[in-house]
Design a protein around this motif. Structure first.
Motif, PDB file in Angstrom:
ATOM      1  N   LEU A   1       0.828  -1.210   0.000  1.00 48.05           N
ATOM      2  CA  LEU A   1       0.000   0.000   0.000  1.00 48.05           C
ATOM      3  C   LEU A   1       0.859   1.255   0.000  1.00 48.05           C
ATOM      4  N   ASP A   2       1.954   1.239   0.756  1.00 47.23           N
ATOM      5  CA  ASP A   2       2.853   2.395   0.774  1.00 47.23           C
ATOM      6  C   ASP A   2       3.388   2.679  -0.629  1.00 47.23           C
ATOM      7  N   HIS A   3       3.744   1.615  -1.345  1.00 47.95           N
ATOM      8  CA  HIS A   3       4.226   1.781  -2.720  1.00 47.95           C
ATOM      9  C   HIS A   3       3.132   2.329  -3.616  1.00 47.95           C
ATOM     10  N   ALA A   4       1.942   1.753  -3.505  1.00 45.78           N
ATOM     11  CA  ALA A   4       0.817   2.196  -4.350  1.00 45.78           C
ATOM     12  C   ALA A   4       0.458   3.641  -4.059  1.00 45.78           C
ATOM     13  N   GLU A   5       0.433   4.031  -2.788  1.00 44.02           N
ATOM     14  CA  GLU A   5       0.074   5.394  -2.426  1.00 44.02           C
ATOM     15  C   GLU A   5       1.128   6.393  -2.900  1.00 44.02           C
TER      16      GLU A   5
END
Length: 380
Positions: free
Chosen positions: A371-375
Motif C-alpha cells: 500500500l505504501d508503494h501504491a500510495e
C-alpha cells in the motif's frame, strides 16, 4: 532552446497533476469532504476543485457519497470520498510451513485471503511457482487479474537487501543469494516488493496492532525460531547491511531459552519429539491448565527472553516491546515475567504486550508495504 509555449504547457500539466494528487490525498485522509473543504485544504479555487473532482470521478478514483446539509437553508453541499476499491494490492507472507496471501483495497480493507502449504525443504523454483499461483488465486477470489494489482508485497525470512534479493537465509535452503524480487517480478505482471519478514511484522504492529501510536518499538517473534523487528522513529529499521534484527550468535546462551520448555516437555512425555514451537505450545497449554512445573518452565523461558532482550532494550530505550509469533497466545504467562525483568533492570522500563495479530503479522505487513508503494505512486 526550449519552446516557451511548450514549457508553459508542460508546467500547466504538471500543476494539474499536482493539484489532482493533492485533492485525492485530502479525500483519502478526510474520508468525506465537500468541494469547499477540498478547495480550502489544497489552496485552490472552488471551480478548480470542482474540475479536479469531476476528473477523478471520471477516472474512478473518487465518488459522490450522498448529500448532507452544510447550511440551514439552500441546496445541500455535495460530498465526495476516495474510492478505495479503485485499486488493490496483495501481501504475501512466506512462513516455514505456510504461504499466506491477502488482497486489500487501497483503504486497507482485506477483501480476499488464500493459503498454501510450504516446507523448508521445498526447492526454490517450486516455492516460486507456489507463490505465483498463490497470488493468482487470491487475486481471482477478489475478482481481479494479477495485472490489475497496484503492487505485490512479499515478506520472507533472511537478510533482504534494498533490491529484494535474499542475501542470506538459514531457514530456507537454496534461498541465500536468490533474487526473489527479480524472479517474482518476471513472473507476475505487477510491481513486486520484497522485504524481511520481521521488518514487515513490526510494520503491521504499527499499522493495525499493539504498536499503533508508538514510534520506538522492539518486536520479538517467538515461534519455531526467534526473530526481531525494530521500529525507530516510526519506521522499520534496516541497518547498514539490511541485517537489523537478525539475532545471529549471541554471547552466552541468552537465545537458548527454549531449553527450559524442551526439558519440561521431555520430562512430561519422554517419548514425544517436538519442535520449538510445539514444546512452547505444549508447556503453555499445560501451564494454563494449572500444571505448576509447566508454569515454572514457561516463567524461566520468559525470563530468559527478557535477559536476551535487555541488551537491546537498555541502549535503544523503546516505548514498547511486542511479543509476537505463536507465543503471543500465552499472554500474561510470557509477558508478565519479561515485564518484571525489565522493571527490575531498566532505567525506563518499556511496556511489554502480546501481539493480537497472531500468524497474520507478516502478511499484513506485506499488505502495508505494498500500500505504501501504491500510495506513493498515486499521490506523488
Amino acid at each position: 532552446m526550449r519552446d516557451p509555449a511548450r514549457q508553459q504547457s508542460g508546467d500547466a500539466s504538471l500543476l494539474r497533476r499536482l493539484n489532482s494528487a493533492a485533492v485525492l490525498r485530502v479525500l483519502r485522509e478526510a474520508g468525506v469532504a465537500t468541494l469547499s473543504e477540498l478547495a480550502r485544504a489544497t489552496r485552490v479555487s472552488r471551480p478548480t476543485a470542482e474540475v479536479i473532482v469531476d476528473d477523478l470521478i471520471a477516472e474512478g478514483w473518487a465518488e459522490e457519497c450522498g448529500e448532507r446539509g452544510e447550511r440551514q437553508r439552500g441546496r445541500p453541499a455535495k460530498r465526495f470520498r476516495f474510492r478505495a476499491s479503485a485499486g488493490h494490492v496483495v501481501g504475501v507472507g512466506i512462513g516455514g510451513s505456510t504461504l499466506r496471501a491477502m488482497v486489500s483495497d487501497l483503504g486497507g480493507d482485506i477483501v480476499a485471503t488464500h493459503r498454501a502449504l510450504n516446507h523448508a525443504s521445498m526447492p526454490a523454483a517450486e516455492r516460486i511457482d507456489a507463490i505465483v499461483e498463490l497470488v493468482s488465486i487470491a487475486a481471482a477470489q477478489a475478482g481481479l487479474a494479477v495485472s490489475e494489482l497496484a503492487a505485490v508485497g512479499v515478506g520472507t525470512t533472511g537478510v533482504v537487501d534494498g533490491g529484494g534479493r535474499v542475501v542470506k537465509s538459514v531457514v530456507l535452503p537454496g534461498w541465500s543469494g536468490f533474487d526473489l524480487q527479480g524472479e517474482l517480478g518476471r513472473r507476475l505482471p505487477a510491481p513486486v516488493l520484497v522485504e524481511n519478514d520481521m521488518r514487515l511484522a513490526v510494520l503491521a504492529e504499527h499499522w493495525r496492532g499493539e504498536a499503533r501510536g508508538h514510534q520506538d518499538v522492539v518486536y520479538l517473534f517467538a515461534g519455531d525460531r526467534l526473530g526481531l523487528g525494530l521500529l525507530i522513529g516510526g519506521r522499520p529499521h534496516r541497518g547498514a547491511h539490511a541485517a537489523a534484527g537478525e539475532i545471529g550468535r549471541q554471547s552466552g546462551d541468552h537465545w537458548q531459552a527454549f531449553r527450559h520448555l524442551t526439558d519440561y516437555a521431555m520430562a512430561a512425555e519422554p517419548g514425544e519429539l517436538r519442535t520449538h514451537r510445539q514444546v512452547a505450545e505444549f508447556a503453555v497449554s499445560r501451564a494454563q491448565e494449572g500444571d505448576e512445573a509447566a508454569a515454572k518452565a514457561v516463567e524461566a523461558f520468559a525470563s530468559h527472553l527478557g535477559e536476551g532482550l535487555l541488551t537491546l532494550v537498555n541502549p535503544l530505550d523503546p516505548e514498547l516491546v511486542v511479543i509476537g509469533g505463536g507465543l503471543s497466545r500465552a499472554g500474561g504467562l510470557v509477558v508478565g515475567p519479561i515485564q518484571a525483568f525489565f522493571d527490575d533492570r531498566c532505567l525506563y522500563p518499556p511496556k511489554v504486550v502480546a501481539s493480537s495479530l497472531g500468524g497474520e503479522c507478516v502478511t499484513l505487513g506485506a499488505v502495508r508495504w505494498a500500500l505504501d508503494h501504491a500510495e506513493q505512486a498515486l499521490f506523488m
